[in-house]
Structure formats: structure tokens, C-alpha cells
Design an enzyme around this catalytic site. Structure first.
Site, PDB file in Angstrom:
ATOM      1  N   LYS A 205     -24.401  37.531   7.700  1.00  0.00           N
ATOM      2  CA  LYS A 205     -25.004  37.306   6.380  1.00  0.00           C
ATOM      3  C   LYS A 205     -26.520  37.228   6.529  1.00  0.00           C
ATOM      4  O   LYS A 205     -27.064  36.255   7.023  1.00  0.00           O
ATOM      5  CB  LYS A 205     -24.490  36.008   5.735  1.00  0.00           C
ATOM      6  CG  LYS A 205     -24.554  36.095   4.246  1.00  0.00           C
ATOM      7  CD  LYS A 205     -25.311  35.112   3.423  1.00  0.00           C
ATOM      8  CE  LYS A 205     -26.454  34.308   3.762  1.00  0.00           C
ATOM      9  NZ  LYS A 205     -27.692  34.729   3.054  1.00  0.00           N
ATOM     10  N   GLU A 280     -30.110  27.671  15.804  1.00  0.00           N
ATOM     11  CA  GLU A 280     -31.516  27.822  16.178  1.00  0.00           C
ATOM     12  C   GLU A 280     -32.315  27.385  14.961  1.00  0.00           C
ATOM     13  O   GLU A 280     -32.317  28.068  13.943  1.00  0.00           O
ATOM     14  CB  GLU A 280     -31.777  29.286  16.567  1.00  0.00           C
ATOM     15  CG  GLU A 280     -32.970  29.448  17.471  1.00  0.00           C
ATOM     16  CD  GLU A 280     -34.195  29.848  16.705  1.00  0.00           C
ATOM     17  OE1 GLU A 280     -34.959  28.932  16.314  1.00  0.00           O
ATOM     18  OE2 GLU A 280     -34.392  31.049  16.489  1.00  0.00           O
TER      19      GLU A 280
END
Ligand code: NAP
Ligand code: MG
Length: 512
Positions: A205, A280
Site C-alpha cells: 500500500k 521503520e
């Protein structure tokens, strides 16, 4: 002050392939086929240098995610991908890298248009680094090895028995990946490269702000020989497409890059089926200039550490600690660098800094500037929005910054650095450098190699750059301590994110 270049409308500067690509309504990719969202809805994609609509994309939702996960599951378990040799897989991954380089100019244009970054930067950084990531990962496909193990099972427990035990590294399965808008193509590469090298399948996505380059990459992946269903791409919004992906009961692993705030939502969503998670996230990285640093290198280096990609880097050197002996000179030097930066639309070849990515980011960053002013921080250069068209913010250096200020503590994600003087290199300075919820990156500038390594060992950060900053390489792991994330991207370390380890143990009669 920096000049906003008067440029002709971006469309005039686009090559034919890019014009054609954005003119067509962009669809989502499931099982090798492009289709509209199940709802039929679309969303608009903007040029951040003008605020104009440049493209329309399918607005994926839960139903599309379900369909994409089903396709990924089928491709993982029974398609040609599941039977492919590591060497065949590696060749396909390498071919993706080749195709990115063949289409370098097209990708650079898409990134400049969609994200706003200077095309001159996209050409030498984003696009070649994305290609290199695939080339690097291609080599790993054939090198995913297990170990043979020497067991010590006592003969009292297993008389006359020997064991042959070994480990296998196996792909984790169906992966969901959610990426941000700051390096749209490069983040797609960081994520997809290891997925393909390890033999997983994926639903990606992209960020709603910058979906275009990932969709073009999806086309090229099939040209490279990626079988249908291995890479599925569902565009849409975080709450509508990202959340159902993170929560999906048939997804084995979710990898996310973005804000720490959303990272926490991903962890919660993943708890339903305890899918594996890597993250992250954000940063508020310290950049330390010692009094013995080569200032001809450190000053432009410190400016680049914060202004690269308009400060929209999770690892941006946003807290600049400078020894008091050289503080005035460094701060004046970084301000001078800021003044010289030429702002303009990403597609203008002479642009050195483009707009922020969206109105949301513009409001967020100018909000921080306002809060800094209210709390007493002083901009010695910049400090406000640039122009009234597009989402430009002036490169800004703040002084008189106190540690309790929001501009010192929180991730701004814009071209704004807080400069702080220090008296001496000691425990206190290192404590202050580490005193944040984040731990993504750090910089040190000094001529003394002993000091440099001693400091590097003390900094609680996933990357420490010495006499350089923002150096990325496919071989160098990247990721965060503390609330900057879980796990590492790139390097061989990233392969662990997508592999399970299976221990196999065979008992046989110990005849000899
Ligand atoms: P964000 O919301 O964390 O977006 C990152 C990705 O997560 C996007 O694809 C986003 O989709 C998706 N997302 C949002 N909400 C979600 C949810 N509830 N479930 C699943 N996915 C979800 O980041 P942002 O709003 O774009 O930027 C906000 C701040 O995040 C920035 O100011 C910066 O501080 C930080 N940030 C960090 C990085 C990084 O590299 N570490 C990158 C970007 C931003 P949509 O965008 O399509 O809604
Ligand atoms: Mg967002």
C-alpha cells in the site's frame, strides 16, 4: 532570500510516457490484473508545487485488500513462484533493477511531479538507489542458507541414537507492506526487493500522497517476469486500505515505514493474528560538530543533513550540536548554505529544493515554526512559508533553542534545524544527544578518528555517520533504536524480516 523559480506548468515539461501514464485513471494491481477499486471510488493526486490535480487513482478499501491477500496467498502456495528456483527468482529481481535504470528518466519525472523533489536529485539518488537495491537483493536469492547442527543429546536419553539436525530458511509467507511518501520509489524498492529475494508474496500500500511511481514499478515487475499475484498493489488511504491490511488474519507479516504514531497502530492491528512486524519510524537525529572538525566539510554536510529532501527524511540531522568555539562560524555557515538554496518545482532542472509534499505537511511544519517562535527560538534564516502557491517552506536555522521546546523535542519533518552550542565533549553531551524517544541516526564531524569511534559507540542510534551524512547503500542496514522502529531495512539483515527458521532433526541408529 531563496527565489521561487517562475516555471511553466509542469505538464509542459513532462515526457510523452509520463504524460500518458498520468492521463489514464490509475488502477490497483491484483493477481496480475489492473482493476478499479471494488467501491468504484477514486482519489486525486496533487502536484505539490502548484496544488493542482495531476492524476486520479483507485481508492482501495477492505474488499480490495481481501482480494489482494487472497491472490498473494494463492501465488505463495501454488503458483509458479512457489516452484521457482532461487536462481530464476534472482534473475527476475535483477531484471527489475535493469528495467528501473532503463526507465530512469521516466521515474525521475514521476517522483519530481508527485513528491515535489528536484528532478536532478531523483536522477542521481532515488532512482539509481532503487535499481541498486534490486541488483543487490538479486544476489541473495541464491544464498539463503541454513546450518548443520551438532547436537549434544546424552546417550542416557537416546541410547544408540545419532541425530542429523539442520536449519532451513523459508519465506515467511504473505507480507503486507505500507510505505510513506518521502521516497516513494525507493521505499517501494527497499520493501519489495527482499520480499522477492526470499520468495514471499506481497500486498503493497503506497502513500496516498505519492502512489504513481509504485504503480509504474508494478507494470515493470510483470515485464521482468514476476508472476501474477506475487506483487499486488492497492492504492488508497491509511485508514481505509492500510488498516485492513495490518489487521488481516491471513497476512503473515507486516512491514511499515512512516510515523511513530501510526507505527503503534500497526502493532495493535497486528496483534489479532500475531503477525510478525517490522517498523521503520521517525527520528530526531543529533548531528555533532566538534571543535576540531574540518568546517569546510562539516558546514555543507550539516546543511545537507537537514535540508536534503526538504527535511522530509526520517534520519534528518535536525538537532545540530556545535562546540562553542566554532558555533558562530558553523551557524552562520549553515545559514549561508540555506540562503543559497534555490526553491522551485521539482520538475525544474535548476531546482535545489522543492515544496513539501502536501498541505498537511505545510501546516504541520509552519505550525512548528510558529510554536518555536512562541517559545523563544529565533530563526536566523528562513522561518516561514515561501510564496503563496504550492507547499514551499524556507530552509530554516533556529538558534536560542531550549531543550523543553517542541522544535527541539519533536520530529518536524521539514527543512528546520535547531542549533545548540556545547562547552565540551563529555558524558553530558552524549546523554543530551541520546535524550529523545528516537534512535534512528546520528552524525559526528571531527578530525580525530579515536574520538569519532568512541562517540559512535555511545550514540543510541541505528546509523552513525562520521564526516558524512545521508549515505545510503543497499549493503548497509538501516533502522532504529528505541521508538524509531523494529528491525532493519537493507543489508543482509533485512532478509531476516522475511524468513522463518525451521529446525529439522532426524534420528538414526548409531551403528558404528
Ligand atoms: P503516516 O500517516 O505514518 O503514513 C505512512 C503510511 O501509513 C502511509 O501509507 C499511510 O497511508 C499509512 N497509514 C496511515 N494511517 C494508517 C493506519 N491507521 N493503518 C495503516 N496504515 C496507515 O505518515 P504521514 O501522515 O504521511 O506523515 C506524518 C508524519 O510521519 C510526518 O510528519 C513525519 O513525522 C512522519 N513520517 C515519517 C516517515 C519515515 O520515513 N520514518 C515517512 C513519512 C512520514 P496514507 O498516507 O495513504 O493515508
Ligand atoms: Mg498520511
Amino acid at each position: 532570500m531563496s527565489e521561487l523559480a517562475e516555471a511553466p506548468p509542469p505538464k509542459l515539461r513532462l515526457s510523452k510516457p509520463v504524460q500518458q501514464f498520468i492521463a489514464k485513471k490509475r488502477q490497483i494491481l491484483i493477481d496480475g490484473k489492473w482493476s478499479d477499486a471494488a467501491s468504484g471510488k477514486t482519489f486525486e493526486v496533487y502536484d505539490p508545487s502548484s496544488g493542482e490535480v495531476i492524476a486520479h487513482c483507485a481508492r482501495g478499501g477492505k474488499e480490495d485488500i481481501d482480494r489482494a491477500v487472497k491472490a498473494a496467498r494463492k501465488a505463495f502456495e501454488s503458483g509458479p513462484w512457489s516452484k521457482m528456483s532461487p536462481s530464476q527468482r534472482g534473475r527476475i529481481v535483477a531484471k527489475i533493477g535493469d528495467l528501473i535504470l532503463e526507465h530512469l528518466e521516466e521515474f525521475a519525472e514521476l517522483e519530481a511531479l508527485d513528491n515535489g523533489k528536484p528532478i536532478s536529485v531523483a536522477r542521481v539518488a532515488d532512482v539509481p538507489l532503487a535499481a541498486d537495491l534490486f541488483h543487490y537483493m538479486a544476489g541473495w536469492a541464491t544464498k539463503l542458507e541454513g546450518d548443520t547442527l551438532n547436537l549434544s543429546v546424552p546417550s542416557t536419553l537416546a541410547p544408540n541414537t545419532a541425530f542429523h539436525a539442520y536449519t532451513r530458511r523459508e519465506p515467511i509467507g504473505v507480507v503486507g507492506q505500507i510505505i510513506p511518501w518521502n521516497f516513494p520509489l525507493l521505499m517501494a524498492a527497499w520493501k519489495l526487493g527482499p520480499v522477492l529475494a526470499t520468495g514471499c508474496t506481497v500486498v503493497l500500500k503506497p502513500a496516498e500522497e505519492t502512489p504513481l511511481s509504485a504503480l509504474r514499478l508494478g507494470e515493470l515487475m510483470h515485464e521482468a517476469g514476476v508472476p501474477p499475484g506475487v506483487v499486488n498493489i492497492v492504492t488508497g488511504f491509511g485508514e481505509e486500505a492500510g488498516a485492513p491490511l495490518a489487521a488481516h488474519p491471513d497476512v503473515d507479516k507486516i512491514a511499515f515505514t512512516g510515523s511513530t504514531e501510526v507505527g503503534k497502530l500497526i502493532v495493535q492491528a497486528a496483534a489479532g493474528n500475531l503477525k510478525k512486524v517490522t517498523l521503520e519510524l521517525g527520528g530526531k537525529s543529533p548531528n555533532l560538530i566538534l571543535d576540531d572538525a574540518d568546517l569546510d566539510v562539516a558546514i555543507p554536510g550539516a546543511a545537507m543533513a537537514i535540508f536534503f529532501n526538504h527535511g522530509q527524511c526520517c534520519c534528518a540531522g535536525s538537532r545540530l550540536f556545535v562546540h562553542e568555539k566554532v558555533y558562530d562560524q558553523v551557524v552562520a555557515g549553515v545559514a549561508e548554505q540555506a540562503r543559497k538554496i534555490k526553491l522551485g518545482p521539482g520538475l525544474d532542472p535548476s531546482t535545489e529544493m522543492g515544496p513539501l509534499v502536501s498541505t498537511t505537511q505545510l501546516e504541520r511544519v509552519t505550525g512548528f515554526l510558529e510554536s518555536g517562535r512562541r517559545q523563544g527560538a529565533k530563526p536566523i534564516v528562513g522561518g516561514k512559508r515561501h510564496g503563496d502557491k504550492g507547499y514551499f517552506v524556507e530552509p530554516t536555522v533556529l538558534v536560542d533553542v531550549k531543550t523543553e521546546m517542541k522544535v527541539y523535542q519533536e520530529e518536524i519533518f521539514g527543512p528546520v534545524v535547531a542549533a545548540v552550542p556545547f562547552k565540551q565533549l563529555d558524558e553530558r553531551l552524549l546523554t543530551q544527544a541520546n535524550d529523545t524517544i528516537y534512535g534512528l541516526a546520528a552524525g559526528v564531524w571531527t578530525r580525530d578518528v579515536n574520538k569519532a569511534h568512541a562517540i559512535a559507540a555511545k550514540l543510541r542510534a541505528g546509523t552513525v555517520w562520521i564526516n558524512c551524512y545521508n549515505v545510503f547503500d543497499a549493503s548497509m542496514p538501516f533502522g532504529g533504536y528505541k521508538q524509531s522502529g523494529w528491525g532493519r531495512e537493507m543489508g543482509h539483515q533485512v532478509l531476516n524480516n522475511y524468513l522463518e527458521t525451521k529446525a529439522v532433526c532426524l534420528a538414526y541408529p548409531d551403528q558404528f
